[in-house]
Write an enzyme that holds these catalytic residues in place. Sequence first.
Site, PDB file in Angstrom:
ATOM      1  N   GLY A   7      47.123  36.838  35.462  1.00  0.00           N
ATOM      2  CA  GLY A   7      45.958  35.981  35.560  1.00  0.00           C
ATOM      3  C   GLY A   7      45.332  36.093  36.933  1.00  0.00           C
ATOM      4  N   SER A   9      42.339  34.873  39.464  1.00  0.00           N
ATOM      5  CA  SER A   9      41.304  33.878  39.738  1.00  0.00           C
ATOM      6  C   SER A   9      40.267  34.390  40.717  1.00  0.00           C
ATOM      7  CB  SER A   9      41.946  32.620  40.320  1.00  0.00           C
ATOM      8  OG  SER A   9      42.507  32.900  41.598  1.00  0.00           O
ATOM      9  N   GLY A  11      41.321  34.969  43.899  1.00  0.00           N
ATOM     10  CA  GLY A  11      41.885  34.578  45.185  1.00  0.00           C
ATOM     11  C   GLY A  11      42.936  35.565  45.659  1.00  0.00           C
ATOM     12  N   VAL A  12      43.408  35.342  46.877  1.00  0.00           N
ATOM     13  CA  VAL A  12      44.364  36.271  47.472  1.00  0.00           C
ATOM     14  C   VAL A  12      45.722  36.207  46.771  1.00  0.00           C
ATOM     15  CG1 VAL A  12      45.091  34.640  49.270  1.00  0.00           C
ATOM     16  CG2 VAL A  12      45.346  37.099  49.651  1.00  0.00           C
ATOM     17  N   CYS A  94      45.822  21.418  32.672  1.00  0.00           N
ATOM     18  CA  CYS A  94      45.181  22.724  32.529  1.00  0.00           C
ATOM     19  C   CYS A  94      46.226  23.822  32.321  1.00  0.00           C
ATOM     20  CB  CYS A  94      44.334  23.017  33.763  1.00  0.00           C
ATOM     21  SG  CYS A  94      43.242  24.445  33.593  1.00  0.00           S
ATOM     22  N   GLY A 119      49.704  33.898  40.295  1.00  0.00           N
ATOM     23  CA  GLY A 119      50.001  33.815  41.725  1.00  0.00           C
ATOM     24  C   GLY A 119      50.520  32.468  42.162  1.00  0.00           C
ATOM     25  N   CYS A 193      38.708  23.072  40.867  1.00  0.00           N
ATOM     26  CA  CYS A 193      37.584  23.914  40.477  1.00  0.00           C
ATOM     27  C   CYS A 193      36.380  23.066  40.086  1.00  0.00           C
ATOM     28  CB  CYS A 193      37.995  24.832  39.327  1.00  0.00           C
ATOM     29  SG  CYS A 193      38.625  23.977  37.863  1.00  0.00           S
TER      30      CYS A 193
END
Length: 350
Positions: A7, A9, A11-12, A94, A119, A193
Amino acid sequence: MNKVLVGLSGGVDSSVAAASLQKQGYHVEGVTLWLMKGKGQCCSEGMVDAAHICEQLGISHHIVDIRDVFQENIIDYLVTGYEGGVTPLPCSQCNRTVKFPPMLEYAQNTLGIDKIATGHYARVVYDERCDRFQLLKAIDDNKDQSYFLYDLPQEILSHLIFPLGNQTKTETRAMAEALNLKTAKKPESQDLCLIEAHGNMKEFLDKYITPKQGQIVDLEGNILGEHEGIHHYTIGQRRGLGIAYSEPLYVLKLDPVMNQVIVGTRDQGGETECYVNRVNWVSIASPKVPLKAEAKVRYRANPQQVNIIPLENNRVKLVFDEPQFGITPGQAAVFYHQEILLGGGIIERN
């Protein structure tokens, strides 16, 4: 070759998770869940960054539209909760309903992949003694996200990999820079979010809930001020009350029937007991007798010693050794034994 769907998103953390698994020899594919319209870590901006990472790693990138699922399970869930005077925890909801089940279903049924990864900073291990997949805290206490994952069932945990659970955030950043990932220097998301997409929680809620003026009162019922809607407040809140008083006041209760915000001093807000429903036992089977453990009643709280008393219908009673401030209906109470997450559930209204 082992295959895994990661998955992403944008991001790092998720970028390094994908790169790390690729280095370990996995055949990696990426997926981004389309949750809602607008900006934010998980929306259009995140999709673009996730696509860049997939291109850089040379892996396939899939986008799955689950906006209807997100609307029903997160937005409607939040609005209903705030209207009822509770403060829902959207992240665990979620994870349980929106992110992990659709990811696994897409991986297995569409791609023929049996493993998924994210992550998140947490760990999953299999315990042969009890024939269960256990959820453990991450090595990095400051980044541990197990609290938000307490509601995952065994059928999800058995297919799940958390590549970052055994490393620190500093190590993740260093790995991203060493691999020259496009997200290496991307700032960390600080908000939900929904807040990123709407500006702040107040603006988001006011879009769905019509503000209704009411009274701010103390525990004796004395009127101290007025409010523009109980959905603007949460238990333990101090700022934004607009009340001049001899000592700091905090929100202690929300009464949706009387449309009142009840405030008091910090000493008046301590509680030693609460009830928890929708309990999901993760690393152990549902206990039949009381057990001693540690519990967190909010993400950044320190674990506190507690007696857990099992009740019927997936409920428990928590009895803390010391009074706890800010026990908030709608938030999660999560139970631990040292690094092992035992289970958790949703705090009920007193």
